[in-house]
Motif scaffolding. Sequence first.
Motif, mmCIF file in Angstrom:
data_model
loop_
_atom_site.group_PDB
_atom_site.id
_atom_site.type_symbol
_atom_site.label_atom_id
_atom_site.label_comp_id
_atom_site.label_asym_id
_atom_site.label_seq_id
_atom_site.Cartn_x
_atom_site.Cartn_y
_atom_site.Cartn_z
ATOM 1 N N UNK A 43 0.839 -1.202 0.000
ATOM 2 C CA UNK A 43 0.000 0.000 0.000
ATOM 3 C C UNK A 43 0.872 1.248 0.000
ATOM 4 N N UNK A 44 1.823 1.328 0.913
ATOM 5 C CA UNK A 44 2.720 2.479 1.015
ATOM 6 C C UNK A 44 3.873 2.122 1.934
ATOM 7 N N UNK A 45 4.931 2.883 1.820
ATOM 8 C CA UNK A 45 6.075 2.645 2.683
ATOM 9 C C UNK A 45 6.872 3.908 2.907
ATOM 10 N N UNK A 46 7.628 3.909 3.984
ATOM 11 C CA UNK A 46 8.502 5.030 4.313
ATOM 12 C C UNK A 46 9.883 4.731 3.751
ATOM 13 N N UNK A 47 10.423 5.696 3.036
ATOM 14 C CA UNK A 47 11.790 5.595 2.542
ATOM 15 C C UNK A 47 12.657 6.439 3.470
ATOM 16 N N UNK A 48 13.690 5.835 4.016
ATOM 17 C CA UNK A 48 14.550 6.529 4.978
ATOM 18 C C UNK A 48 15.785 7.105 4.305
ATOM 19 N N UNK A 49 16.275 8.208 4.862
ATOM 20 C CA UNK A 49 17.539 8.774 4.383
ATOM 21 C C UNK A 49 18.675 8.092 5.145
ATOM 22 N N UNK A 50 19.929 8.313 4.750
ATOM 23 C CA UNK A 50 21.052 7.622 5.398
ATOM 24 C C UNK A 50 21.142 7.830 6.909
ATOM 25 N N UNK A 51 20.643 8.948 7.411
ATOM 26 C CA UNK A 51 20.714 9.196 8.856
ATOM 27 C C UNK A 51 19.603 8.488 9.627
ATOM 28 N N UNK A 53 16.251 9.067 9.215
ATOM 29 C CA UNK A 53 15.014 9.836 9.230
ATOM 30 C C UNK A 53 14.182 9.550 7.994
ATOM 31 N N UNK A 54 12.996 10.115 7.960
ATOM 32 C CA UNK A 54 12.123 9.918 6.799
ATOM 33 C C UNK A 54 12.609 10.759 5.624
ATOM 34 N N UNK A 55 12.839 10.111 4.504
ATOM 35 C CA UNK A 55 13.161 10.818 3.271
ATOM 36 C C UNK A 55 11.857 11.219 2.585
ATOM 37 N N UNK A 56 10.973 10.220 2.403
ATOM 38 C CA UNK A 56 9.672 10.448 1.779
ATOM 39 C C UNK A 56 8.811 9.198 1.969
ATOM 40 N N UNK A 57 7.564 9.305 1.544
ATOM 41 C CA UNK A 57 6.659 8.154 1.577
ATOM 42 C C UNK A 57 6.320 7.791 0.142
ATOM 43 N N UNK A 58 6.320 6.503 -0.149
ATOM 44 C CA UNK A 58 5.930 5.997 -1.466
ATOM 45 C C UNK A 58 4.608 5.267 -1.315
ATOM 46 N N UNK A 59 3.628 5.669 -2.115
ATOM 47 C CA UNK A 59 2.296 5.063 -2.072
ATOM 48 C C UNK A 59 2.014 4.342 -3.387
ATOM 49 N N UNK A 60 1.316 3.220 -3.295
ATOM 50 C CA UNK A 60 0.974 2.426 -4.488
ATOM 51 C C UNK A 60 0.152 3.258 -5.468
ATOM 52 N N UNK A 61 0.339 3.035 -6.782
ATOM 53 C CA UNK A 61 -0.370 3.810 -7.796
ATOM 54 C C UNK A 61 -1.894 3.754 -7.689
ATOM 55 N N UNK A 74 -1.326 7.344 8.941
ATOM 56 C CA UNK A 74 -1.040 6.256 9.869
ATOM 57 C C UNK A 74 0.431 5.911 9.936
ATOM 58 N N UNK A 75 1.088 5.882 8.782
ATOM 59 C CA UNK A 75 2.531 5.619 8.767
ATOM 60 C C UNK A 75 3.276 6.699 9.543
ATOM 61 N N UNK A 76 2.900 7.954 9.309
ATOM 62 C CA UNK A 76 3.563 9.057 10.014
ATOM 63 C C UNK A 76 3.298 8.998 11.512
ATOM 64 N N UNK A 77 2.063 8.704 11.887
ATOM 65 C CA UNK A 77 1.721 8.610 13.307
ATOM 66 C C UNK A 77 2.511 7.485 13.977
ATOM 67 N N UNK A 78 2.525 6.318 13.341
ATOM 68 C CA UNK A 78 3.237 5.169 13.916
ATOM 69 C C UNK A 78 4.733 5.465 14.017
ATOM 70 N N UNK A 79 5.312 6.074 12.995
ATOM 71 C CA UNK A 79 6.729 6.430 12.986
ATOM 72 C C UNK A 79 7.067 7.308 14.193
#
Length: 98
Positions: A43-51, A53-61, A74-79
């Motif tokens: 459905x969606x996922x969090x992409x992390x940066x090297x440190x 942290x959150x780089x961005x979120x990718x959501x299914x088309x 929900x992803x942001x809240x859980x994070x």
Amino acid sequence: MNALTRDRWWYLTEPDEQLLATLGVKVFTAPPPTDWPTDREFMAGISCNPSGGISHIEAAPDLAGLEREYIVRGLLAKWHGADTADWPVTVTWTGRRA
């Protein structure tokens, strides 16, 4: 509001654009990772940066409307440690790291 709040209602009620701007997150449309298990729906996922942290979120088309909004929120809240046990959609982690 503190961007690292654990107040679940903030993640549910903050206007979408303001929520993303406050947290410094952008949402992109992307297909599931090529190695995603075929027996699980992406459905969606969090992409992390090297440190870490959150780089961005990718959501299914095919994710759109309120379903997309609730999943992203929900992803942001859980994070950030907010309780998502009775969230409008199921929020789970896979534990995958790239």
